[in-house]
Design an enzyme around this catalytic site. Structure first.
Site, short mmCIF file in Angstrom:
data_model
loop_
_atom_site.label_atom_id
_atom_site.label_comp_id
_atom_site.label_asym_id
_atom_site.label_seq_id
_atom_site.Cartn_x
_atom_site.Cartn_y
_atom_site.Cartn_z
N ASP A 274 -5.42 -2.87 -2.81
CA ASP A 274 -4.20 -2.07 -2.64
C ASP A 274 -3.18 -2.32 -3.76
OD1 ASP A 274 -3.46 -4.63 -1.95
OD2 ASP A 274 -2.06 -3.99 -0.41
N LYS B 190 -3.18 -12.96 2.18
CA LYS B 190 -4.50 -12.35 2.20
C LYS B 190 -4.88 -12.02 0.77
CE LYS B 190 -2.65 -7.85 3.71
NZ LYS B 190 -1.24 -8.11 4.00
N ASP C 232 -3.58 -7.58 -2.18
CA ASP C 232 -3.94 -8.49 -1.08
C ASP C 232 -4.85 -7.84 -0.04
OD1 ASP C 232 -1.98 -6.86 -0.03
OD2 ASP C 232 -0.66 -8.49 0.63
N ARG C 233 -4.95 -6.52 -0.04
CA ARG C 233 -5.85 -5.87 0.92
C ARG C 233 -7.21 -5.59 0.29
NH1 ARG C 233 -2.74 -1.62 4.77
NH2 ARG C 233 -0.93 -2.91 5.19
N HIS D 239 0.82 -1.22 0.00
CA HIS D 239 0.00 0.00 0.00
C HIS D 239 0.85 1.27 0.00
CE1 HIS D 239 1.18 -1.23 3.94
NE2 HIS D 239 1.03 0.01 4.37
C1 G16 Z 1 1.55 -6.26 5.73
C2 G16 Z 1 1.38 -7.63 6.33
C3 G16 Z 1 0.16 -7.67 7.19
C4 G16 Z 1 0.21 -6.56 8.24
C5 G16 Z 1 0.40 -5.22 7.53
C6 G16 Z 1 0.58 -4.07 8.48
O1 G16 Z 1 0.51 -6.01 4.85
O2 G16 Z 1 1.26 -8.61 5.32
O3 G16 Z 1 0.09 -8.92 7.79
O4 G16 Z 1 -0.96 -6.54 8.97
O5 G16 Z 1 1.55 -5.28 6.74
O6 G16 Z 1 1.74 -4.23 9.20
P1 G16 Z 1 2.31 -3.05 10.08
O7 G16 Z 1 1.23 -2.71 11.07
O8 G16 Z 1 3.53 -3.65 10.73
O9 G16 Z 1 2.60 -1.89 9.17
P2 G16 Z 1 0.81 -5.45 3.39
O10 G16 Z 1 -0.54 -5.33 2.76
O11 G16 Z 1 1.49 -4.13 3.63
O12 G16 Z 1 1.69 -6.47 2.76
#
Ligand code: G16
Length: 544
Positions: A278, A377, A282-283, A114
């Site tokens: 995102d 996810k 995955d989000r 993101h």
């Molecule tokens: C990643 C991880 C997620 C986590 C998120 C936020 O998501 O895959 O499991 O919840 O980061 O992490 P933090 O709170 O440490 O910033 P993504 O979508 O950024 O790959």
């Protein structure tokens, strides 16, 4: 072609965070920076000779160059087969599926999720293991350790691979196949959901929808699945063309960043359903006509209604959520009499539970939900899940949410992010909270009597590995919670996340504004951590 050994120097900042190594593009462009990290990964893996590696990314700036560099290092290190998404593109969930489907050794996913993209923005790289999921900590610790002593990397002098032409070729006895990034994933989605019902609900006009791909990877996936396969109108997709800089925006699906979608969904023109995904797909963010569904509620609602979805008709073996995610899904699990696991933040912690068949669904407050169909996810999966629910229940998003609250009560929830805080200040704040914890037990603050105050530590029930210091929790007798964590995905300074949760059983109070309901907890959070006082800021940068 001759393998070349290039001498290099270690970089001291290659410790992967919550989800791989994320840095500014300019950092990744330093001499040997990407090469060192990739070689460190390959050095840490056992027996890669002749094995299959999947490669793809979210298409952000530097994706194509990085893929060519990685192809050369992978061939020089002895992989036998490379499977690459056309144009160097693979959404994170599609990469997970392709690793599993091809029994690959693993995969490299290039994304900073993101985070924004462009020459001055972010890039990232993550290794996924053979189950299709992010490498667990024992791997990432090893990658970092290796990166600290690396002295050379292996590569080849070779012409760039044509990433746009689907098909196979052989280079140095290594088979390189460029695949359509969408078709395998679309087939998987069709095997999970009731596409017949969805097509009818869309063609009859019962479901109208708007999907915001945020100029990121899900554009082509949404076009194929929602428009070509399910018959939604092309106008149902906005920002559907992937751009290297995401059009200058944060490809972060929340009400602040997906504002184009939010404006429509909270207007008189709102369709039945609205969603966004995102950077790497995955989000997900779920909305309905004039309603936003928090990710924690979305997970709980999915769990409560999963049996309406063909792939989950037999019921769920168990569910899991990350620690800061609201406890709404715990209530559903208790009612269904199935286990509910609480893991640290990071999808990698769900992998063992999914592999062992202990859980079927899992999710996080950070706009992530998924199931045992892959080991990441999955944004579009969540969108299809909700569309399938709306069609099967014949209810609007708002009706589904309100009915859920009536049955289970409402876990009112919100997260406050303070971004790019100076690291020294953030670390002092955490030290201060750690010192405060033992003094809080038994204290009362108005209606809030502290029940526990600790730092979350997790023991994996499958491999018994222990992960400490996974967030500071202050729980109250009335079920409310305040959680503090430093993000592991930011690239500038530190991001403090404050998670607030309050349980409201009284249905006459379910429609209150979350900020109003959580105001006292927000006040207590400031009293405990003093973020505003320490930074001089008036409030959080992002509230979700
Ligand atoms: C990643 C991880 C997620 C986590 C998120 C936020 O998501 O895959 O499991 O919840 O980061 O992490 P933090 O709170 O440490 O910033 P993504 O979508 O950024 O790959």
């Amino acid at each position: 072609m001759q393998v070349k050994i290039i001498t290099t120097q270690p970089y001291d900042d290659q410790n992967p965070g919550t989800s791989g190594l994320r840095k500014k593009v300019k950092t990744f462009q330093k001499p040997g920076y990407l090469e060192n990290f990739v070689q460190s990964i390959f050095d840490s893996l056992e027996d890669i000779n002749g094995k299959t590696l999947v490669l793809g990314g979210d298409g952000r700036y530097f994706n194509r160059q990085a893929i060519q560099i990685i192809i050369q290092i992978a061939i020089a290190n002895g992989f036998g087969e490379l499977i690459i998404g056309q144009g160097g593109l693979l959404s994170t969930p599609a990469a997970s599926h392709i690793i599993r489907k091809n029994n690959a050794y693993g995969g490299l996913v290039l994304s900073a999720s993101h985070n924004p993209g462009g020459p001055d923005e972010d890039f990232g790289i993550k290794y996924n293991v053979s189950n299709g999921g992010p490498a667990p900590e024992k791997y990432t610790d090893e990658f970092y350790k290796r990166s600290q002593s690396i002295a050379s990397y292996k590569t080849l002098d070779m012409a760039d691979i044509d990433l746009d032409r689907i098909g196979s070729q052989t280079v140095n006895n290594v088979s390189i196949t460029v695949i359509d990034p969408v078709s395998d994933y679309a087939e998987l989605m069709e095997s999970i959901f009731d596409f017949g019902l969805l097509k009818n609900s869309i063609s009859s006009g019962y479901i109208t929808l708007l999907f915001d791909a945020m100029h990121a990877i899900t554009g082509p996936y949404a076009k194929r699945i929602l428009v070509d396969m399910l018959g939604a109108s092309p106008e149902s997709l906005i920002n559907a063309v992937p751009l290297e800089d995401f059009g200058g925006h944060h490809p972060d699906p929340n009400l602040a960043h997906a504002h184009e979608l939010a404006e429509v969904m909270f207007s008189s023109l709102a369709p039945t359903f609205g969603a966004a995904s995102d950077g790497d797909g995955d989000r997900n963010m779920i909305t309905g006509n004039n309603i936003f569904v928090t990710p924690s509620d979305s997970l709980a609602i999915m769990a409560a209604n999963a049996q309406l979805i063909p792939a989950y008709a037999k019921g769920l073996s168990g569910v899991a959520r990350s620690m800061p995610t609201s406890q709404a899904v715990d209530r559903v699990a208790a009612r269904l009499n199935i286990p509910c696991y609480e893991t640290p933040t990071g999808w990698k912690f769900f992998g063992n539970l999914l592999d062992a068949g202990k859980i079927t669904l899992c999710g996080e407050e950070s706009f992530g939900t998924g199931s045992d169909h892959i080991r990441e996810k999955d944004g579009l999966w969540a969108v299809l899940f909700w569309l399938n629910l709306i069609a099967a229940k014949h209810q609007s998003v708002a009706d589904i949410v309100h009915e859920h609250w009536r049955i289970f009560g409402r876990n009112i929830y919100c997260r406050h992010d303070y971004e790019a805080v100076e690291s020294g200040i953030a670390n002092e704040l955490i030290t201060h909270l750690r010192k405060l914890l033992p003094t809080l037990a038994g204290q009362s603050f108005g209606d809030y009597a502290v029940k526990y105050a600790d730092e979350f530590s997790y023991e994996d029930s499958v491999d018994n590995s222990i992960s400490k210091n996974q967030g500071i929790r202050i729980g109250f007798e009335n079920g409310s919670r305040i959680v503090f964590r430093l993000s592991g995905t930011g690239t500038v300074g530190a991001t403090l996340r404050i998670y607030l949760e309050k349980f409201e059983p009284d249905s006459s109070l379910h429609n209150q504004d979350a900020q109003v309901a959580l105001a006292k907890l927000a006040e207590l959070a400031e009293q405990f951590c003093e973020i505003k006082k320490r930074t001089g800021r008036a409030g959080a940068d992002v509230v979700t």
